[in-house]
Scaffold this active site. Structure first.
Site: not given
Ligand code: PGA
Length: 249
Positions: A234-235, A96, A213, A98, A174, A9-11, A168
Site C-alpha cells: 500500500g503506502g 482486503h 508495511s 479494509e 499501514g 494497492n493504491w487504495k 495481510e
Molecule cells: P501497507 O498496505 O503496505 O500500507 O501496509 C498494504 C495493503 O493494505 O495492501
C-alpha cells in the site's frame, strides 16, 4: 517456478492526473524483468489513466480494488466485474481487510465476488489476515484458513490454481510494523497446506503474497522466506522511487 509478484494497492490515492504521471515516471526507469510480474490496483476513476502508458508492457498488469458480486443491475456506486474486464483489468482484489473491517464484507460476499471475477475472466487476488485480537487469542491459523477456504468456495479447482492469495495481517497494514519473515512464512505454509486440501499438489502453483508495511528496506528479507511469492504493498507503492526499489529488489 512461480514468478515473483509485486502488487501495488493504491487504495483511495492518486487520481487520473497523478496516476498517469506516476506510471510515466515508473516505466521510464523500470525495465522488463522476465522473472517477475508487476501489478497495479489504481482507484477505478484513475484506472484508464494509469494503464494507458503501460499498454505496450505485457509485464505490467492492472486490476481493480473491488467489484460487486452481481454482473450488472441497480447497485448505485458499485462496479461490475464485466465492466472492469472491458476497461482492461485482468485482476481484482477481493476481501482486503479494509473492505472486511470498514465496509463489513463477509466471507460469503468474498466467495460471491471471486465467482463474479472468474465469470468475467478476472483473476481474483484474495486477501486474508487476522486482527491483533485474533492473533493474541492464538486464532491466526484458524482465521486465515477459514477466510481462504470460504473465499475460494465457489471456484472450480482449475480457477483456484490460477488465483492469487495475499496474507495481510490486519495489525501490520499501514502501521509500519511488518510481520517478521519467519512469522509470515509460518502462515504462508498454513495457507499452502489449506490450498493443498482443495487442489492437492497444484497448490504449489498458487502465488501467496505477503502484505502489511512492506518497504524497500524489508522487502528482500520477506521475499527470501519460504512460500513468500511476492508482496502486496500500500503506502510504499505510492511513490515511484520507493516502488521502483521494491520491484527491483
Ligand atoms: P501497507 O498496505 O503496505 O500500507 O501496509 C498494504 C495493503 O493494505 O495492501
Amino acid at each position: 517456478m512461480r514468478p515473483v509478484v509485486f502488487a501495488a494497492n493504491w487504495k483511495m490515492n492518486h487520481g487520473p492526473t497523478a496516476a498517469h504521471g506516476f506510471m510515466r515516471t515508473f516505466l521510464e526507469q523500470y525495465d522488463r524483468h522476465m522473472d517477475r510480474t508487476v501489478l497495479f490496483f489504481p482507484p477505478a476513476l484513475a484506472f484508464a489513466a494509469a494503464r494507458e502508458p503501460a499498454v505496450e508492457r505485457p509485464d505490467i498488469g492492472f486490476g481493480v480494488q473491488n467489484i460487486h458480486w452481481a454482473d450488472h443491475g441497480a447497485f448505485t456506486g458499485e462496479l461490475a466485474a464485466p465492466m472492469a474486464r472491458d476497461a482492461g483489468a485482468d485482476y481484482v482484489l477481493v476481501g482486503h481487510s479494509e473492505r472486511r473491517h470498514i465496509f463489513g464484507e463477509t466471507d460469503q460476499q468474498c466467495a460471491d465476488k471471486c465467482a463474479a471475477a472468474e465469470r468475467a475472466g478476472l483473476t481474483p487476488l484474495l486477501c486474508v489476515g487476522e486482527t491483533l485480537d485474533q492473533r493474541e487469542r492464538g486464532e491466526t491459523e484458524s482465521v486465515v484458513t477459514r477466510q481462504l477456504k470460504a473465499g475460494l468456495s465457489a471456484l472450480t479447482q482449475c480457477d483456484i490454481t490460477t488465483s492469487i492469495i495475499a496474507y495481510e495481517p490486519v495489525w501490520a497494514i499501514g502501521t509500519g510494523r511488518n510481520a517478521t519473515p519467519d512469522d509470515a512464512a509460518q502462515i504462508h505454509a498454513v495457507l499452502r497446506n489449506a490450498l493443498a486440501d482443495l487442489i492437492s499438489d497444484r497448490a504449489a502453483n498458487v502465488s501467496i503474497l505477503y502484505g502489511g508495511s512492506v518497504t524497500p528496506t524489508n522487502v528482500r528479507d520477506l521475499l527470501a522466506a519460504p512460500n513468500i511469492d511476492g508482496v502486496l504493498v500500500g503506502g510504499a507503492s505510492l511513490d515511484p522511487t520507493k516502488w521502483l526499489s521494491i520491484c527491483t529488489a
